[in-house]
Write an enzyme that holds these catalytic residues in place. Structure first.
Site, PDB file in Angstrom:
ATOM      1  N   PRO A  10      12.702  32.594 -25.937  1.00  0.00           N
ATOM      2  CA  PRO A  10      12.088  33.263 -24.830  1.00  0.00           C
ATOM      3  C   PRO A  10      10.510  33.480 -25.364  1.00  0.00           C
ATOM      4  O   PRO A  10      10.459  34.043 -26.250  1.00  0.00           O
ATOM      5  CB  PRO A  10      12.939  34.421 -25.009  1.00  0.00           C
ATOM      6  CG  PRO A  10      13.540  34.632 -26.288  1.00  0.00           C
ATOM      7  CD  PRO A  10      13.735  33.206 -26.639  1.00  0.00           C
ATOM      8  N   GLU A  11       9.818  33.128 -24.227  1.00  0.00           N
ATOM      9  CA  GLU A  11       8.384  33.399 -24.394  1.00  0.00           C
ATOM     10  C   GLU A  11       8.105  34.367 -22.900  1.00  0.00           C
ATOM     11  O   GLU A  11       9.149  34.695 -22.346  1.00  0.00           O
ATOM     12  CB  GLU A  11       7.470  32.247 -24.319  1.00  0.00           C
ATOM     13  CG  GLU A  11       7.689  31.599 -25.779  1.00  0.00           C
ATOM     14  CD  GLU A  11       6.431  30.416 -26.050  1.00  0.00           C
ATOM     15  OE1 GLU A  11       5.295  30.997 -25.803  1.00  0.00           O
ATOM     16  OE2 GLU A  11       6.730  29.643 -26.679  1.00  0.00           O
TER      17      GLU A  11
END
Length: 295
Positions: A10-11
């Site tokens: 996850p960014e």
DNA sequence: CCTCATTCCTGCGGGC
DNA sequence: TGCCCGCAGGAATGAG
């Protein structure tokens, strides 16, 4: 596609998608029970797992906010739950009857018949904590800079700060105190668009070049958020991190030996900061000479 | 203050 | 077949 079919890390775009999903499903609900199933998931909560649960029970979620890759949930008590997904974290909404996930770390039950909130994290790089008096911006994450999509982000301040850094530009892009929300994947993608090698010295960039790079960072993040938003109606899609972790249209990340989509040269992989960097050897030539020769 | 290496964690896949 | 090792990587931490 994510590299080699691995689950996406996850960014910012993924975290924003999770934030939107959570906002739909937890705002206004009162927490009835908190179970910490793995103490490491609340290691940042210095008062311990029991206290973590105690201070949350009976409070009502007022909002879901984000700063960089951090989320926080202001509560009616004045406290806030801070969360980071780390490498492999998910925040899922599940019926109470659903079987526990293998890596379920924290469970929140609410004082209604709705789904429970679960923090699931295989590698436990992520975690949750409670911040006292943290509704506006918890002190624990006050050092995290705004992201480039934040209306209050200052391009001029960022450009000036970047050009003062005596380090390489990729390292600077990954520094969450300079700007937030950029991880290894989107750093590589933005550098490819900007035709810059990540090892270029930050203080060697001209102002206009730094501004162009920032523009590419903003574009990459914005496009990814927009793409995430397309598959965004259903609860499962957003918050469950399955479909919610949308396929990314990646030009370099994970594409070693595949042709550059601009010039056809085979994408190279280099090790940098103990992780992989991908770039085009023709579009993004390495800076000449050792960094130590600068000066 | 600034920069940077180290460390945390687990599952997967390649090599032997 | 199974063991070992490298790799994936965000960010806190402490050294210099």
């Amino acid at each position: 596609m994510p590299a080699a079919g691995r689950p996406a890390v996850p960014e910012l775009p993924e975290v924003e998608t999770v934030r939107q999903g959570l906002a739909q499903w937890v705002i206004g609900r009162r927490i009835a029970e908190v179970r910490v199933l793995h103490p490491r998931a609340v290691r940042r909560h210095s008062a311990g797992a029991a206290n973590f649960a105690d201070v949350l029970v009976g409070t009502t979620v007022r909002d879901v906010r984000r700063r960089g890759k951090y989320l926080w949930l202001p509560l009616d008590s004045g406290d806030a739950v801070i969360g980071h997904l780390g490498m492999s974290g998910q925040l899922l909404l599940q019926p109470a009857a659903a079987p526990d996930e293998t890596h379920l770390r924290v469970r929140f039950r609410f004082a209604d018949d709705g789904p429970e909130l679960r923090f699931v994290d295989q590698r436990t790089f992520g975690g949750l904590s409670v911040s006292a008096e943290g509704a506006e911006l918890p002190a624990e994450i006050a050092h995290i800079a705004r992201d480039p999509l934040d209306p209050e982000f200052s391009d001029a301040t960022f450009v000036a700060a970047l050009r003062r850094r005596r380090t390489e530009i990729k390292r600077a892009l990954l520094d969450q105190t300079l700007l937030s929300g950029v991880g290894n994947i989107y750093a590589d993608e933005a550098l490819w668009r900007a035709r810059l090698h990540g090892a270029r010295p930050a203080d060697g960039l001209t102002g206009p070049a730094a501004l162009r790079l920032l523009g590419h960072v903003r574009d990459v993040l914005g496009e990814a958020i927009k793409e995430g938003g397309t598959s965004f109606d259903a609860l499962y899609v957003n918050v469950n991190g399955e479909s919610g972790y949308f396929d990314r249209a990646l030009n370099v990340y994970g594409r070693v030996d595949q042709p550059c989509r601009r010039c056809g040269a085979p994408i190279r992989r280099e090790t940098f900061m103990n992780r992989s960097s991908f770039s085009c050897p023709r579009c993004q030539p390495r800076p000449r000479g050792p960094a130590s020769a600068r000066g």
